[in-house]
Write an enzyme that holds these catalytic residues in place. Structure first.
Site, mmCIF file in Angstrom:
data_model
loop_
_atom_site.group_PDB
_atom_site.id
_atom_site.type_symbol
_atom_site.label_atom_id
_atom_site.label_comp_id
_atom_site.label_asym_id
_atom_site.label_seq_id
_atom_site.Cartn_x
_atom_site.Cartn_y
_atom_site.Cartn_z
ATOM 1 C CG ASP A 22 -11.206 -5.751 -0.346
ATOM 2 O OD1 ASP A 22 -11.573 -5.053 -1.082
ATOM 3 O OD2 ASP A 22 -11.146 -5.796 1.032
ATOM 4 C CG ASP A 24 -8.500 0.306 2.945
ATOM 5 O OD1 ASP A 24 -7.731 -0.178 3.712
ATOM 6 O OD2 ASP A 24 -8.816 1.357 2.773
#
Length: 239
Positions: A22, A24
């Site tokens: 992932d 952010d």
């Protein structure tokens, strides 16, 4: 192939074919810019930005906007909005501690890897450029999937692509690195093991979402060339 030890504060290790990250909250923390962005959108829509922030983390903006104002839930609006995000604040996003070292290790050992993000291509490209971070081998962005996290589509697609590149079909375990419960659920549903970093959510929330391991940040992660065709990931100071 793997040795695991989930004693609190202890270490664990596992061999993986590659890793899906992932972005952010996991690689960078852009909270300041994201809050500023949703403040502007909320002003435009005439609502309190806190309402948006309560449900937006880890989700695609297009899905958030679909609930708030369907007329703005289109890629033209979302891409233009997110392209501005890296330039909204004087302080650009900060790197999650150890993230750059992790990305450099993946590069060094040529570990198959991909970014799987709820952000648009414009947002991901903007941050990689602004922060001068190592480029991922692959990226699955918001526009690439019909359904965003917690739906597993993004991680499922990226996992299949990663394993397809394994010539001899050795190790098939894939690691997902996440910070949000929605992303953890997506990674688990895609058949991956999940390491959660406790950067944006409480440890209890991450475990409740199904994380296999939880660490404070990437300073607790080491990568080694593993046995056979895999790569050994070692997690220290488990929470």
């Amino acid at each position: 192939m793997s040795h695991e030890n989930n004693i609190l504060g202890g270490s664990a290790s596992h061999v993986f074919a590659g890793v899906l990250l992932d972005f952010d909250g996991t690689i960078i923390d852009s909270t300041e810019a994201i809050v500023e962005n949703w403040k502007r959108v909320a002003l435009e829509l005439g609502i309190d930005h806190q309402e948006i922030l309560r449900t937006s983390h880890g989700r695609r903006s297009i899905d958030v906007l679909q609930q708030l104002d369907p007329t703005k839930a289109n890629w033209e609006y979302v891409s233009a909005m997110e392209a501005r995000v890296p330039f909204l604040c004087k302080t650009p996003a900060v790197e999650i501690p150890g993230a750059r070292r992790l990305l450099e290790s993946l590069d060094k050992y040529q570990v198959p890897n991909a970014i799987v993000t709820s952000g648009t291509k414009a947002l991901l490209d903007g941050w990689l450029k602004v922060l001068q971070l190592p480029q991922p081998q692959e990226a699955t962005v918001a526009e690439d999937v019909k359904l965003g996290k917690p739906d597993p589509e993004g991680y499922s697609k990226a996992r299949a692509k990663l394993l397809l590149s394994q010539i001899d079909g050795g190790c098939t375990d894939v690691l997902v690195m996440e910070d949000a419960p929605a992303g953890i659920r997506a990674g688990k549903a895609a058949g991956c093991k999940v390491l959660a970093v406790a950067t944006t959510h409480a440890v209890e929330e991450l475990k409740a979402a199904g994380a296999d391991w939880v660490v404070k940040d990437h300073r607790s992660v080491d990568v080694e060339v593993g046995p056979d065709t895999g790569y050994r990931f070692v997690f220290h100071h488990l929470l």
